[in-house]
Design an enzyme around this catalytic site. Sequence first.
Site, PDB file in Angstrom:
ATOM      1  N   GLY A  32       0.819  -1.197   0.000  1.00 50.30           N
ATOM      2  CA  GLY A  32       0.000   0.000   0.000  1.00 50.30           C
ATOM      3  C   GLY A  32       0.856   1.252   0.000  1.00 50.30           C
ATOM      4  O   GLY A  32       2.042   1.222   0.344  1.00 50.30           O
ATOM      5  N   CYS A  33       0.241   2.367  -0.375  1.00 48.52           N
ATOM      6  CA  CYS A  33       0.998   3.618  -0.527  1.00 48.52           C
ATOM      7  C   CYS A  33       1.492   4.163   0.809  1.00 48.52           C
ATOM      8  O   CYS A  33       2.684   4.475   0.965  1.00 48.52           O
ATOM      9  CB  CYS A  33       0.154   4.653  -1.262  1.00 48.52           C
ATOM     10  SG  CYS A  33      -1.522   4.855  -0.613  1.00 48.52           S
ATOM     11  N   TYR A  34       0.591   4.276   1.793  1.00 43.81           N
ATOM     12  CA  TYR A  34       1.036   4.731   3.115  1.00 43.81           C
ATOM     13  C   TYR A  34       2.049   3.752   3.703  1.00 43.81           C
ATOM     14  O   TYR A  34       3.059   4.154   4.292  1.00 43.81           O
ATOM     15  CB  TYR A  34      -0.151   4.849   4.077  1.00 43.81           C
ATOM     16  CG  TYR A  34      -1.043   6.033   3.872  1.00 43.81           C
ATOM     17  CD1 TYR A  34      -0.545   7.336   3.927  1.00 43.81           C
ATOM     18  CD2 TYR A  34      -2.408   5.873   3.654  1.00 43.81           C
ATOM     19  CE1 TYR A  34      -1.385   8.429   3.758  1.00 43.81           C
ATOM     20  CE2 TYR A  34      -3.254   6.959   3.490  1.00 43.81           C
ATOM     21  CZ  TYR A  34      -2.737   8.237   3.541  1.00 43.81           C
ATOM     22  OH  TYR A  34      -3.570   9.320   3.374  1.00 43.81           O
ATOM     23  N   ALA A  35       1.767   2.459   3.562  1.00 47.23           N
ATOM     24  CA  ALA A  35       2.660   1.447   4.130  1.00 47.23           C
ATOM     25  C   ALA A  35       4.057   1.540   3.529  1.00 47.23           C
ATOM     26  O   ALA A  35       5.063   1.408   4.240  1.00 47.23           O
ATOM     27  CB  ALA A  35       2.073   0.056   3.911  1.00 47.23           C
ATOM     28  N   ALA A  87       5.577   4.240   2.273  1.00 44.31           N
ATOM     29  CA  ALA A  87       6.248   5.428   2.805  1.00 44.31           C
ATOM     30  C   ALA A  87       6.712   5.208   4.239  1.00 44.31           C
ATOM     31  O   ALA A  87       7.849   5.544   4.605  1.00 44.31           O
ATOM     32  CB  ALA A  87       5.314   6.635   2.722  1.00 44.31           C
TER      33      ALA A  87
END
Length: 343
Positions: A148-151, A153
């Site tokens: 995932g994108c947040y994960a 980062a």
Amino acid sequence: MKCTIVGATGYAAIELIRLIELHPHLEIVSLISDSQTNQEMNDLYSFMNNKQFPVLTAFSLEQIEAVETDLLFLATPSGISTKYLKQLDDWKGTVIDLSGDLRLEKSLYEKWYPHESVDTVLQKKATYGLTEWKREQIKDSRLIANPGCYATAVLLGLLPLLEERVIDPSQIIIHASSGLSGAGKTLTEQTHHVRSSENVRLYKMNQHQHIPEIESIAEDITGQQITVSLATYLVPLNRGIMATMTLQPLVEKTEAEWRTWFIEKYKQESFIRVGQTDPEIKSAAGSNYCDISVYLDTRTGRLTVVSVLDNMQKGAAGQAIQNANVIGGYPETLGLTQQPFFI
């Protein structure tokens, strides 16, 4: 490699198409959309008018095999990917799933997602595709759970510290902001221009589905159990993520020493840039880079790590292509060396 994209009209898929067009060894042979069957991509998106793409078709394993697909990207929402994954279980090609359906074991998935989990045996076959930390496993995998994108980062900022046991794993506070493309293509009241323009909105406070992903993957890679508090915000940008992590260090270093330490940890990684300037989303937007900045508050003793990336690239399609390069034995940067948009 011959590529098929399922969910071909969504934002992540559009980014995949753009990147595959830049790649010398990847070719699109099939585009699948159950909701837009028999339509042309350049009728839906005018920026594709100078290219000829396959007509959109419904999902069919026979069609996927008929066009000799080597690599299939699932760019479908969580809960939708699961139904395709079941049909692809015995298929001999490689699948990279950009949804969350393969990232969590069954009990965690069904707690944090409003869908039934994929089969446990199938989920256990998947390799988590955080390229910089799972490269060797990805090489031999034929089923990738793209992060995932947040994960992405957060993990790129946290993992070096957790691996060396130099921060308190129970004191991790994260504030992360995402551009509107992270909310997907479907229009909602919250993503409507009138609601989102000139506005910053907190959503899914301490309830975002990337929380268990961050915690479980951190434990898998470092062997250390962590708990995180995550506040997520939608900001009026098309793309980009900034994740600010406030941490309690367990060793004494100066800010310069922490920065040097991060540089050393990531010195072999083409897409991780540890900087001395204050981070900004524009410095990563349109690229596969993740920019990391490090700050030490000498008054409180707290360490702050900031990760910036493009949620559509390093947080989705770009990382999927990076994983495809690893699987195909290509240079990891192939097709991904474009500089950020900035302006």
